[in-house]
Enzyme design. Structure first.
Site, short mmCIF file in Angstrom:
data_model
loop_
_atom_site.label_atom_id
_atom_site.label_comp_id
_atom_site.label_asym_id
_atom_site.label_seq_id
_atom_site.Cartn_x
_atom_site.Cartn_y
_atom_site.Cartn_z
N CYS A 78 0.84 -1.20 0.00
CA CYS A 78 0.00 0.00 0.00
C CYS A 78 0.88 1.25 0.00
O CYS A 78 1.50 1.56 -1.01
CB CYS A 78 -0.97 -0.03 1.18
SG CYS A 78 -2.37 1.11 0.98
N HIS A 164 -3.54 -5.38 0.53
CA HIS A 164 -2.99 -5.86 1.80
C HIS A 164 -3.02 -7.39 1.86
O HIS A 164 -4.05 -7.99 2.17
CB HIS A 164 -3.78 -5.29 2.97
CG HIS A 164 -3.58 -3.82 3.16
ND1 HIS A 164 -2.56 -3.30 3.91
CD2 HIS A 164 -4.26 -2.75 2.67
CE1 HIS A 164 -2.61 -1.98 3.90
NE2 HIS A 164 -3.64 -1.62 3.14
N GLU A 166 -1.67 -9.18 4.11
CA GLU A 166 -1.68 -9.61 5.51
C GLU A 166 -3.09 -9.79 6.06
O GLU A 166 -3.29 -10.45 7.09
CB GLU A 166 -0.91 -8.61 6.38
CG GLU A 166 -1.54 -7.25 6.57
CD GLU A 166 -1.20 -6.25 5.47
OE1 GLU A 166 -1.28 -5.04 5.72
OE2 GLU A 166 -0.86 -6.69 4.35
#
Length: 504
Positions: A78, A164, A166
């Site tokens: 990001c 993202h 994660e």
């Protein structure tokens, strides 16, 4: 030990990056972006986090990208990807359509996305987008709304993702991390509980030598794991102290003291209830309460240390979420813990915290390898300041006595209903309000308590646990009928964020 460095630009997801990496048995550390450690031979990769800020801000957060890239692979996420673009001469602009939430990316075959479908669902959270990219960039993925969802800089190991990986909503996130860590960074998955135990024991022995260590035990998972590690490392040179600060759960001091004596630990049980109550008298501010409790603990520990010979260290069960939440870098400090932010600036004992880089579930895995009994490993987390931060406002013995009984009723009901081990943390909060009630033919004006139960993995985020209505009714009735002074029970259905697990 090989590791990955995560440079934090203030993203709400930075801790998730660390967790995902560790779940792949690779050690990771979070550092502020402006305090990047020297890239030594044990560092095999660097990940740049997201951020609430923009590269187009007046003073954007920047790093020396080239200095890092000459030594290890880099993955920007990001803001990290936008920063790479900005530093390489590309252009980042506010998005015409802000992408937040689920999106679908179209992937071009490459090493970062190896083994992943051509189209995947990912999680976006950005208001800027890459509009112009340097010629040296190769686009690896795009969406219907943005042309650059992922890229690589040619003839390098620098990658960028606008989404993202994660976050659990990104279906291919773990595979992306595996590809980056295993194949691009060439890191072997060696971060295991057994390796951690062996390295920690050797480190403790080389640090402490023949000195003694004072360990503050609480009866919880963290301090018990610390006790086991030190016991294996230095044996009889470990001096354990369990303090009754008057803020523990009902009968906890007696039960925990008995358990630790059965473990063969050299333990001192100290009744310091009156000291804590006196120091906390009329104190309402939660941060002030935490700091007073922290200082009082240290006073007690140092008094014990003065009676013993050769004690130079104070061991604590501080874990990673405590550290992260206590010392905000480019994000806000959430709270101070008595065993992190509440320590006095000057103290005679040196603090040693062997768990300060572990998440709670990692601590439990280490505890399992150490053969610690399940009744301790599965115990709910309990705040260092104890019931003081579950009593909103000033603390008194009368309030603690009332709350201990209500809390005991709540916890026992969860255990009887076989819900205790399905819940991350539960407790009762005594609110600073009174309400009108009716008992028999009498009008009452008594206290209100809130029930709090959450499910979580590491305490960094949490959702409220949906306790069945009939059980909530049973718990409410028992508390109101058995605890004189309480005539109303409410149930907290707030998640973290935006709320926190504890009320103070």
């Amino acid at each position: 030990m090989n590791k990955v460095i995560i440079l934090d630009f203030g993203s709400q997801y930075t801790q998730l990056i660390a967790r995902r990496i560790r779940e792949l048995n690779i050690y990771s550390e979070i550092h502020p972006f402006d305090k990047c450690p020297e890239i030594t031979s044990d560092i095999k990769g660097v990940i740049l986090s997201g951020s609430k800020n923009s590269v187009n801000a007046e003073n954007p957060y920047v790093i020396d990208l080239d200095a890092i890239a000459t030594k290890v692979p880099i993955l920007g996420i990001c803001y990290g990807s936008q920063l790479i673009t900005y530093l390489k001469g590309g252009k980042v602009v506010p998005s015409a359509i802000r992408e937040y939430g689920r999106a679908h990316i179209n992937i071009i075959e490459n090493e970062l996305f190896a083994g992943i479908n051509v189209t995947e669902e990912v999680w976006m959270s950005h208001s800027d987008t890459i509009s112009v990219w340097p010629e040296e960039f190769t686009i690896l993925a795009s969406t219907n709304d943005i042309p650059v969802a992922a890229f690589k800089i040619n003839n390098s190991s620098i990658y960028g993702l606008q989404f993202h990986p994660e976050v659990s909503h990104t279906s291919c996130g773990n595979t992306i991390f595996k590809n980056f860590l295993y194949e691009i960074c060439k890191i072997k998955p060696e971060w295991t509980p057994d390796n951690y135990i062996n390295e920690t024991i050797l480190s403790l022995r080389s640090t402490i030598l023949n000195d003694k260590v004072l360990l503050a035990l609480s009866g919880g998972v963290d301090s018990t794991v610390v006790a086991s590690l030190f016991h294996k490392a230095i044996g009889k040179n470990l001096v354990c102290v369990f303090v009754d600060n008057g803020l523990l759960r009902k009968n906890e001091f007696q039960e925990v003291l008995k358990s630790y004596k059965e473990m063969g630990l050299n333990i001192h049980g100290i009744d310091a209830k009156e000291l804590f109550y006196n120091n906390l008298k009329d104190i309402e501010d939660p941060e002030q309460k935490r700091k007073i409790i922290g200082k009082t603990f240290i006073d007690v520990f140092e008094e014990v240390a003065n009676k013993e010979n050769d004690i130079k260290y104070l061991a604590q069960g501080t874990i990673y979420p405590d550290v992260i939440e206590s010392f905000g870098q480019h994000s806000s400090t959430i709270k101070s813990h008595h065993n992190v932010g509440g320590l006095p600036e000057k103290m005679k004992l040196k603090v040693i915290e062997p768990l300060r880089l572990l998440f709670k579930d990692e601590v439990r895995k280490v505890g399992k390898s150490l053969m610690i009994p399940n009744n301790i490993l599965e115990r709910h987390p309990f705040p260092g300041p104890g019931l003081a931060i579950r009593i909103i406002g000033a603390v008194s013995k009368e309030k603690v006595d009332l709350l201990q009984v209500a809390d005991s009723i709540f916890i026992n009901n969860l255990k009887e209903a076989d819900l205790y081990n399905k819940i991350w943390q539960a407790g009762v909060i005594l609110l600073p309000v009174k309400s009108v009630g009716v008992m028999g033919d009498e009008r009452t004006y008594e206290n209100c308590v809130a029930l709090r139960a959450v499910e979580s993995i590491d305490g960094m985020t949490a959702d409220w646990y949906p306790i069945p209505y009939d059980l909530l009714g049973k718990i409410s009735n028992e508390i109101i009928n058995q605890v004189k002074g309480i005539n109303r029970v409410v149930f907290d259905i707030s998640s973290k964020p935006p709320a926190t697990i504890e009320w103070e």
